[in-house]
Design an enzyme around this catalytic site. Structure first.
Site, PDB file in Angstrom:
ATOM      1  N   THR A 265     -12.931  -2.323   0.701  1.00 46.38           N
ATOM      2  CA  THR A 265     -14.070  -1.414   0.789  1.00 46.38           C
ATOM      3  C   THR A 265     -14.443  -1.148   2.246  1.00 46.38           C
ATOM      4  OG1 THR A 265     -15.293  -3.424   0.193  1.00 46.38           O
ATOM      5  CG2 THR A 265     -15.143  -1.702  -1.471  1.00 46.38           C
TER       6      THR A 265
ATOM      7  N   GLU B 264       0.833  -1.209   0.000  1.00 47.21           N
ATOM      8  CA  GLU B 264       0.000   0.000   0.000  1.00 47.21           C
ATOM      9  C   GLU B 264       0.867   1.259   0.000  1.00 47.21           C
ATOM     10  OE1 GLU B 264      -3.262  -0.131   2.801  1.00 47.21           O
ATOM     11  OE2 GLU B 264      -3.313  -2.340   2.763  1.00 47.21           O
TER      12      GLU B 264
END
Length: 426
Positions: free
Chosen positions: A280, A216
């Site tokens: 999500t 990330e």
């Protein structure tokens, strides 16, 4: 199934009488404490048994499953009070079959830290196709792995027939994803074969079924090389029967700005990996303003974009299994929310006498309370919000769902999985 919303004056026992079900099963299924206290607005999931069995001396889950033509795992899913264990006593009433309305067959998985409690792990594993122990790190200069104390988790996974995926990330000891480590590794393809060999050896040593890659905050400069790295690992591991999953930041368009988003090219990564996780969640987060963790409209916007770039049958929906207790008013740079489980949130609402409300747009329960002169707003997950998320699986034609994470107790989540999902075991 009925999702009953508690009204003033109602008790667990009056609700059980209303629907003709066992109050004790209603209590344990919904994670309600022994004192059986409720609060107004609380969601209580009511499931209706179709076949039950009274345990006789000498019987085991295996013998009962065989007698009824079902599986031990299904008996564990139907009887949450067993906490995933074959601990039967004569006189116990087991549900052999519930009334159900399945949406279809899907792969379900979840992430867990090595320090997860035995009780949480054994309760969740009957519902899990995959378990992802979190996380193996990387030395980007040597191509070696930062080890993980995962033996206990892997042993439990094997006992329940759950496949384990090796989670690989650039997370550092301070809990942050390292842009520098990711950049260094991606910039040096010569080290990739060494890393791949070390990953494969660990997989064989520990019986991992596949690799779950989670780099990330890479930034735009690393997007192309990251997809090349994922493709390299997939090509290498496929020769040994291992698949590769990659985690995706929750983007809503290709050119979405921000270091968290720019390093993840949905189209390229969709081509590079066997499967992909849409992360999500975390619209509401520790340092942000009071928001639901996973508001449904935000999840839909990510899905609407993702399926234009990636085959939806490759996509796992990320589902949050936690909430936050925010202090009010929110002060940027100063406020810090506390994370909590569904059980902790509901217990808190009961303790302070708060009425639980439900945001029909975000599909998220919440409540307010004041303590020591400080006002709070709590967002969390319950049966209603989990159901709304699971309904996205057939709507978008997804592969399944992965939970971040399994570290917090949420019996209603397991109820919803059992009611709606035929869980694929690979």
């Amino acid at each position: 199934m009925v999702l009953h919303i508690v009204e003033a004056g109602q008790t667990l026992y009056s609700i059980a009488r209303q629907y003709g079900v066992s109050p004790e099963r209603l209590r344990t299924n919904n994670g309600i404490g022994p004192e059986a206290q409720l609060t107004v607005g609380q969601c209580v999931a009511v499931l209706f048994p179709q076949v039950t069995h009274v345990v006789r001396p000498g019987e085991t889950l295996y013998s009962i499953a065989d007698a009824y033509g079902t599986t031990v795992l299904q008996l564990l899913r139907n009887n949450l009070f067993l906490n995933g264990r074959d601990l039967l006593l004569p006189g116990m009433v087991l549900v052999i079959r519930y009334e159900r309305d399945p949406l279809g067959t899907y792969r379900i998985g979840g992430y867990a830290y090595p320090f997860i409690s035995d009780d949480l792990l054994t309760a969740a594993l009957p519902f899990m196709t995959y378990l992802m122990p979190f996380t193996y790190g990387i030395d980007p200069e040597e191509g070696t792995l930062v080890p993980l104390d995962d033996e206990r988790l892997l042993l439990y996974a094997r006992n329940y027939g759950t496949k384990a995926y090796m989670h690989l990330s650039t997370l550092t000891e301070n809990g942050n994803f390292s842009t520098e480590a990711g950049t260094a590794l991606l910039a040096d393809p010569a080290i990739w074969p060494t890393l791949a060999d070390n990953i494969l050896q660990t997989m064989y040593d520990k019986n991992y079924a596949g690799l779950d890659i989670d780099f990330e905050f890479l930034g735009a400069e690393n997007a192309g090389r990251y997809a090349e790295f994922v493709a390299y690992m997939r090509n290498f591991l496929s020769g040994y029967g291992k698949q590769v999953i990659v985690a995706l930041a929750p983007k809503t368009r290709a050119d979405q700005p921000g270091v968290h988003y720019e390093g993840h090219d949905y189209r390229l990564l969709g081509e590079a990996a066997d499967a992909l996780l849409l992360m999500t969640y975390e619209w509401g987060y520790t340092y942000g303003p009071p928001l639901p963790v996973s508001p449904l409209p935000s999840m839909r916007r990510v899905l609407d974009y993702a399926v234009t770039e990636i085959d939806p049958s490759k996509l796992f929906l990320g589902i949050s299994n936690y909430g936050y207790d925010f202090t009010l008013p929110y002060v940027a740079g100063e406020s810090r929310a506390q994370s909590l489980s569904t059980k902790e949130a509901v217990d808190l609402a009961v303790r302070v006498g708060a009425e639980i409300q439900y945001d029909e747009t975000a599909m998220a329960p919440f409540f307010f309370y004041t303590e020591a002169g400080v006002q709070h707003q709590v967002y969390f997950e319950d049966a209603r919000s989990i159901r709304a998320k699971l309904l996205l699986l057939p709507e978008y034609g997804l592969r399944g769902a992965l939970y971040w994470n399994l570290m917090r107790r949420n019996g209603q989540n397991l109820l919803m999985l059992n009611y709606y999902i035929d869980i694929l075991r690979e």
